[in-house]
Design a protein around this motif. Structure first.
Motif, PDB file in Angstrom:
ATOM      1  N   LEU A 257      35.080  36.045  30.427  1.00 21.49           N
ATOM      2  CA  LEU A 257      35.522  35.735  31.791  1.00 21.49           C
ATOM      3  C   LEU A 257      36.389  36.844  32.367  1.00 21.49           C
ATOM      4  O   LEU A 257      37.315  37.332  31.719  1.00 21.49           O
ATOM      5  CB  LEU A 257      36.315  34.426  31.798  1.00 21.49           C
ATOM      6  CG  LEU A 257      36.912  33.997  33.140  1.00 21.49           C
ATOM      7  CD1 LEU A 257      35.804  33.647  34.125  1.00 21.49           C
ATOM      8  CD2 LEU A 257      37.872  32.838  32.954  1.00 21.49           C
ATOM      9  N   ARG A 258      36.090  37.250  33.596  1.00 22.11           N
ATOM     10  CA  ARG A 258      36.937  38.170  34.338  1.00 22.11           C
ATOM     11  C   ARG A 258      37.268  37.539  35.678  1.00 22.11           C
ATOM     12  O   ARG A 258      36.411  36.916  36.308  1.00 22.11           O
ATOM     13  CB  ARG A 258      36.238  39.521  34.551  1.00 22.11           C
ATOM     14  CG  ARG A 258      35.988  40.281  33.271  1.00 22.11           C
ATOM     15  CD  ARG A 258      35.413  41.652  33.548  1.00 22.11           C
ATOM     16  NE  ARG A 258      35.184  42.395  32.308  1.00 22.11           N
ATOM     17  CZ  ARG A 258      34.756  43.644  32.270  1.00 22.11           C
ATOM     18  NH1 ARG A 258      34.503  44.308  33.400  1.00 22.11           N
ATOM     19  NH2 ARG A 258      34.573  44.256  31.127  1.00 22.11           N
ATOM     20  N   THR A 259      38.505  37.712  36.096  1.00 20.43           N
ATOM     21  CA  THR A 259      38.975  37.109  37.342  1.00 20.43           C
ATOM     22  C   THR A 259      39.373  38.202  38.321  1.00 20.43           C
ATOM     23  O   THR A 259      40.075  39.144  37.948  1.00 20.43           O
ATOM     24  CB  THR A 259      40.183  36.194  37.067  1.00 20.43           C
ATOM     25  OG1 THR A 259      39.829  35.225  36.081  1.00 20.43           O
ATOM     26  CG2 THR A 259      40.622  35.495  38.348  1.00 20.43           C
ATOM     27  N   ALA A 260      38.913  38.072  39.572  1.00 17.03           N
ATOM     28  CA  ALA A 260      39.274  39.020  40.618  1.00 17.03           C
ATOM     29  C   ALA A 260      39.924  38.268  41.770  1.00 17.03           C
ATOM     30  O   ALA A 260      39.358  37.303  42.300  1.00 17.03           O
ATOM     31  CB  ALA A 260      38.038  39.772  41.113  1.00 17.03           C
ATOM     32  N   THR A 261      41.140  38.661  42.121  1.00 15.96           N
ATOM     33  CA  THR A 261      41.854  38.067  43.245  1.00 15.96           C
ATOM     34  C   THR A 261      42.457  39.192  44.076  1.00 15.96           C
ATOM     35  O   THR A 261      42.267  40.383  43.782  1.00 15.96           O
ATOM     36  CB  THR A 261      42.978  37.133  42.748  1.00 15.96           C
ATOM     37  OG1 THR A 261      43.990  37.920  42.101  1.00 15.96           O
ATOM     38  CG2 THR A 261      42.442  36.092  41.769  1.00 15.96           C
ATOM     39  N   SER A 262      43.216  38.823  45.082  1.00 14.38           N
ATOM     40  CA  SER A 262      43.862  39.834  45.919  1.00 14.38           C
ATOM     41  C   SER A 262      44.884  40.651  45.138  1.00 14.38           C
ATOM     42  O   SER A 262      45.290  41.731  45.562  1.00 14.38           O
ATOM     43  CB  SER A 262      44.540  39.161  47.127  1.00 14.38           C
ATOM     44  OG  SER A 262      45.509  38.221  46.677  1.00 14.38           O
ATOM     45  N   SER A 263      45.297  40.114  43.983  1.00 17.25           N
ATOM     46  CA  SER A 263      46.255  40.839  43.144  1.00 17.25           C
ATOM     47  C   SER A 263      45.589  41.862  42.236  1.00 17.25           C
ATOM     48  O   SER A 263      46.262  42.665  41.596  1.00 17.25           O
ATOM     49  CB  SER A 263      47.050  39.845  42.277  1.00 17.25           C
ATOM     50  OG  SER A 263      47.746  38.929  43.085  1.00 17.25           O
TER      51      SER A 263
END
Length: 328
Positions: A257-263
Motif C-alpha cells: 500500500l502507498r498513500t498519496a495526499t496533499s502532504s
C-alpha cells in the motif's frame, strides 16, 4: 516418504523443520539439540522423535540430514553424514577456515554425497526473477552490479566474537549473490571496513560497516555495501546495469500500500527481520533439498559455491586489513 533428521533446533532449525513438516512426501522423523527443551518443543510441534545427533546420523530410518547447528560443528557433521551415506543440507558456512572446508569437500566428493549449502537468497523469488532475466539476455552484457545489505541493528557482542567477522558472517551472502548473478569469475577484491555503529565491535576486532569493490575477468564491476545499522528496516537491494538496460530488485515492505495526499507520498515500513524477508526463500530452499534427495538432481548450491564465497570473504578481510587489492 522421505524421512529427515534435523540437527539443531534453534530459530533456523525450527524454520526448516516446519517447512519440511508441511511438505507432502516429507516427514521430520527426528531432531536433536544441545538444549533438551528446544529439541523437545520442536519435536512435539512436528511429530518427531528426540534423539542424539550421532543416533540420527547412523539411523536406518533417516534418509537425509539438515544441519542447523553452530558453525564450528558443520564440517564434522557433514563428514559424518557423508560416511553414513545420507544427503546433506547445511547452513552456511561449511567452516570459517578454507583448508577445513577443502578437506570436508574432499570427503563429500569421495563418498558421492549430495550437499546443498544454505545460501537462501538464491531461492528468493525476486532475486530468482532477476537471475532469469539476466540469463535471458534482457539487458545484454553485465557491466555493474550494486548490492546493498544492511541489518536493522547489530547482533549481540558475544555473537560478534565468534562469527568469524563481518565479511565471513554477513557479506558472505552478498559474495554468493554476486557469483550467482555474474557470468564470469571474480579476479580481484578491494575492501574497507570500520566500526561506525558500535565501538565495542571494533574493540572485538570486527567491523560493522563495510564496502567491497570487485572486478571480474570480463571487466564487470561489483560494489557491495554493508551496515549493521539501518534504522528504517532490513535493507536488501540489488541493481544490475547492462549494456542494454538495467534490472533492479528493491526492498520488500510490510504491505504494498502507498498513500498519496496533499502532504506527499507515504510508504509502508520495511520488513525488519531476515527470517520474515526471506520466508519464501527458506521454504523454496527446503523444497529444493527435498527434490535433490528425491530425484538425485545436482545441488542447486554446491559445496564449491560455499568454498568460493568463503574465499571472497577471506580476500575482503585481507584487503580491509592491508588497504590493498587482493588478486585471486
Amino acid at each position: 516418504m522421505i524421512r529427515f533428521g534435523i540437527l539443531g533446533c534453534g530459530r533456523i532449525g525450527q524454520v526448516h523443520a516446519r517447512t519440511l513438516h508441511r511438505l507432502r512426501g516429507a516427514r521430520v522423523a527426528a531432531v536433536s539439540d544441545a538444549m533438551p527443551l528446544a529439541a523437545e518443543t520442536l519435536a512435539e510441534e512436528v511429530g518427531a522423535e528426540v534423539r542424539a545427533s550421532d543416533a540420527i546420523l547412523s539411523a536406518g530410518d533417516i534418509d537425509a540430514i539438515a544441519i542447523c547447528t553452530p558453525t564450528d560443528t558443520h564440517a564434522d557433521l557433514i563428514e559424518a553424514a557423508a560416511h553414513a551415506g545420507k544427503p546433506v543440507f547445511c547452513e552456511k558456512p561449511i567452516d570459517l577456515d578454507i583448508d577445513r572446508v577443502k578437506a570436508c569437500l574432499e570427503t563429500v566428493a569421495a563418498t558421492g554425497t549430495p550437499l546443498l549449502v544454505g545460501f537462501q537468497r538464491r531461492f528468493d523469488p525476486h532475486f530468482r526473477a532477476l537471475k532469469d532475466a539476466l540469463t535471458a539476455g534482457r539487458i545484454g552484457r553485465i557491466e555493474q552490479i550494486m548490492i546493498t545489505s544492511r541489518d536493522p541493528g547489530p547482533p549481540p557482542l558475544d555473537y560478534i566474537k565468534r562469527s568469524g567477522g563481518q565479511f565471513r558472517d554477513m557479506t558472505i551472502h552478498d559474495f554468493d549473490m554476486a557469483r550467482f548473478l555474474l557470468d564470469g569469475p571474480i579476479t580481484r577484491v578491494l575492501a574497507v571496513g570500520g566500526a561506525l555503529v558500535d565501538p565495542a565491535i571494533g574493540s572485538a576486532g570486527d567491523t560493522d560497516t563495510a564496502t567491497v569493490l570487485m572486478e571480474t575477468t570480463t571487466g564487470a564491476q561489483v560494489v557491495i555495501t554493508n551496515s549493521r545499522r539501518a534504522t528504517y528496516g532490513y535493507d536488501q537491494r540489488v541493481e544490475v546495469l547492462g549494456s542494454d538496460g538495467m534490472l533492479q530488485v528493491g526492498n520488500q515492505p510490510e504491505t504494498a500500500l502507498r498513500t498519496a495526499t496533499s502532504s506527499g507520498f507515504e510508504h509502508p515500513v520495511l520488513l525488519d527481520f531476515f527470517m520474515v524477508r526471506y520466508k519464501d526463500a527458506y521454504a523454496n530452499e527446503m523444497r529444493a533439498f527435498m527434490d535433490m534427495v528425491e530425484t538425485g538432481a545436482p545441488p542447486p548450491v554446491s559445496g564449491q559455491d560455499g568454498l568460493e564465497a568463503l574465499r571472497l570473504a577471506d580476500a575482503a578481510d585481507r584487503s580491509a586489513r592491508s588497504g590493498a587489492w587482493v588478486v585471486l
